[in-house]
Design an enzyme around this catalytic site. Structure first.
Site, short mmCIF file in Angstrom:
data_model
loop_
_atom_site.label_atom_id
_atom_site.label_comp_id
_atom_site.label_asym_id
_atom_site.label_seq_id
_atom_site.Cartn_x
_atom_site.Cartn_y
_atom_site.Cartn_z
N ASN A 170 -2.40 4.05 -15.19
CA ASN A 170 -3.49 2.85 -15.30
C ASN A 170 -4.74 3.38 -14.44
O ASN A 170 -5.99 3.03 -14.81
CB ASN A 170 -2.80 1.54 -14.95
CG ASN A 170 -2.28 1.62 -13.58
OD1 ASN A 170 -2.06 2.88 -13.10
ND2 ASN A 170 -2.14 0.48 -12.92
N GLU B 240 5.76 3.29 -5.27
CA GLU B 240 4.54 2.44 -5.67
C GLU B 240 4.94 1.76 -7.01
O GLU B 240 4.73 2.65 -7.96
CB GLU B 240 3.27 2.92 -5.56
CG GLU B 240 2.68 3.33 -4.11
CD GLU B 240 2.47 2.22 -3.58
OE1 GLU B 240 2.58 1.02 -3.80
OE2 GLU B 240 2.12 2.33 -2.10
N CYS C 220 -0.84 -2.75 -11.30
CA CYS C 220 0.40 -3.29 -10.80
C CYS C 220 0.56 -4.45 -10.10
O CYS C 220 1.51 -5.22 -10.11
CB CYS C 220 1.04 -1.97 -10.05
SG CYS C 220 -0.17 -1.48 -8.67
N GLU D 178 0.36 3.04 0.83
CA GLU D 178 -0.75 4.01 0.43
C GLU D 178 -1.96 3.56 1.24
O GLU D 178 -2.15 2.14 1.63
CB GLU D 178 -0.94 4.12 -0.93
CG GLU D 178 0.22 4.87 -1.63
CD GLU D 178 0.05 5.36 -2.93
OE1 GLU D 178 -0.27 4.66 -4.01
OE2 GLU D 178 0.27 6.51 -2.99
#
Ligand code: NAD
Length: 487
Positions: free
Chosen positions: A153, A250, A284, A461
């Site tokens: 994505n 993630e 997400c 992150e």
């Protein structure tokens, strides 16, 4: 083929091919056209990439953080200079409209190199621990060879979000993009070398779910950072555990976005639309369960429908296009199957649900879709759809909505829209998620930590926090007196 790279892989500072690897076709989702043909990494390519990383890493780690940072900041500048070219490539790779990629993809990757290039010199310090006479100090040391595995994505952003903190901390990286979007990461690797990164420190190899394990199981790999789905996360975590490797996960989500009746409704609707339709819903952290307090439900839905039906769908290369196709036919079919389940389980289709008019029929387009009267048990309220499908659920009071919002295995993100400042903080305090927003949604600047809890993963992150996940502490105890042994 209009986006054919020089070769499939980028290893030790140069493009490398091995035609023995299975063919990966890169398809432009807006037209179905094959824009590049690449090869998945063979075991020999995997070995070559990891060996190059292993060879290059010690010298890089021995450089001062300022010197490493200077190279990363130069890479950020080059990315900004080439923003248009990189954004067009990202649009070809993903189908996301140029209106988005030009502001959100290479630019956020550049932010990452700029940020970590800048903080490297200040954030990798250790502690001095006085022990009365004796003392100790800690050093933050790199892990070695890190593997990054990306989703489709945000291919360029993911390649940078993993690469920048890893490199800033003195590691080397082997990055494998998603087989759906193989192109962008190769350009990032090229730019890093142009910026002065010594060869071997950032390598890109292609491949799919059968290639990933060759990286994750490799004895020379110290860490794996995955962006992907929860089922993939479980497999990668398990494989990494066998070698006791560090991991960052993630993963997916089914995040709640709660709209109280005192909220600024236009902002809440805008937030819900951004949190469901941006990148054609392939984000997400999307707030895909939109809980709307009953008093404002009708007004919310009426205006949401109006604004959703005005979204400009079309050729992603047109500046005016606001919504492009889905990344692949398989992903669109999956989303359609959820739409059918929604209808079959009794959700009310407010708008969308089909293929838009006036688009290239070879493209994988889908209408932005809103379901109302969704209940907690419905499949569309429980499972991650990863497409432009918004589920609107009703609620009456705060305690009820918090409990329902938390009743999920996921814990990536959450959002609250309300004018009541104390309620806003009280509610986010109780929501089980890694990244939360008050009166906005889905903003992830590099300065703030991003990541999930529960089944959505762990590790963070962005922000200085990410450096902790690419380093480990070394503690040194210094004895200042004579050793007194009892024997
Ligand atoms: P995916 O899980 O199918 O694949 C992700 C990556 O893992 C790909 O590169 C794939 O080739 C690789 N892979 C698959 N099986 C593997 C294995 N056994 N070992 C090693 N590697 C393997 O995910 P996707 O369809 O590419 O992306 C969509 C998913 O990613 C969604 O669930 C979405 O929520 C999640 N996502 C999470 C974040 C986040 O930051 N939390 C960001 C973007 C996407």
């Amino acid at each position: 083929m209009r986006a054919q790279p020089k070769a499939s892989h980028f290893i030790d500072g140069e493009y490398v091919e091995d035609a023995a690897g299975s063919v990966i076709e890169s398809i432009y989702p807006a037209t179905g056209e094959v824009i590049a043909r690449l090869h998945a990494a063979t075991p020999a390519i995997v070995e070559k990439a990891i060996a190059a990383a292993k060879r290059a890493q010690p010298e890089w780690a021995a450089m001062s953080p300022t010197a490493r940072g200077r190279i990363l900041k130069r890479a950020a500048e080059i990315m900004r200079e080439r923003n248009r070219e990189l954004s067009e490539l990202e649009t070809l790779d993903t189908g996301k409209p140029i209106q988005e990629t030009i502001v959100a993809d290479p630019t956020s990757g550049a932010d990452s190199f700029e940020f970590f290039g800048g903080v490297a010199a200040a954030a990798l310090n250790g502690d001095y621990i006085p022990l009365g006479g004796d003392f100790a100090y800690t050093k933050r040391v790199p892990l070695g060879v890190c593997v990054g595995i990306g989703a489709w994505n945000y291919p360029q952003q993911i390649a940078c979000w993993k690469g920048a903190p890893a490199l800033a901390a003195g590691n080397a990286m082997v990055f494998k993009p998603s087989e759906n979007t193989p192109l962008g990461a190769l350009k990032i690797a090229e730019i890093l070398v142009e910026a002065g990164l010594p060869k071997g420190l950032y390598n890109v190899i292609q491949g799919d779910r059968s290639t990933g394990p060759l990286l994750v199981n490799h004895p020379d790999v110290a860490k794996v950072s995955l962006t992907g789905s929860v089922p993939t996360g479980r497999k990668v975590y398990e494989a990494a555990a066998a070698g006791l490797r560090h991991v960052t996960m993630e993963l997916g989500g089914k995040s709640p976005l709660i709209v109280f009746d005192d909220a600024d409704l236009e902002s809440a609707i805008g937030g819900a639309m951004l949190g469901n339709f941006y990148s054609t819903g392939q984000v997400c952290s999307n707030g895909t369960r939109v809980f709307v307090q009953r008093k404002v439900k009708d007004a919310f839905l009426a205006r949401l429908k109006e604004r959703t039906e005005a979204i400009v769908i079309g050729d992603p290369m047109e500046e005016a296009t606001q919504l492009g196709p889905m990344v692949s036919k398989a992903q669109r079919d999956k989303v359609f199957s959820y739409i059918e389940k929604g209808k079959a389980e009794g959700a009310r289709l407010v708008t969308g649900g089909g293929i838009p008019n006036a688009v290239n029929t070879e493209g994988t387009y889908i209408q932005p879709t809103v379901f109302a009267d969704v209940t907690d048990e419905m499949t569309i309220a429980r499972e991650e759809i990863f497409g432009p499908v918004m589920c609107v659920l009703d609620f009456d009071d705060e305690a009820e909505v918090v409990a329902r919002a938390n009743a999920t295995e996921f814990g990536l993100s959450a959002g609250v829209f309300t004018a009541d400042i104390t309620r806003a903080h009280r509610v986010v305090d109780q929501l089980e998620a890694g990244t939360l927003w008050i009166n906005t949604y889905n903003l992830c600047p590099v300065e703030i930590p991003f990541g999930g809890s529960k089944q959505s993963g762990f590790g963070r992150e962005n922000s200085v926090a990410a450096l902790n996940h690419y380093t480990e502490l070394k503690t040194v105890y210094v004895g200042m007196g004579k050793v007194e042994a009892p024997y």
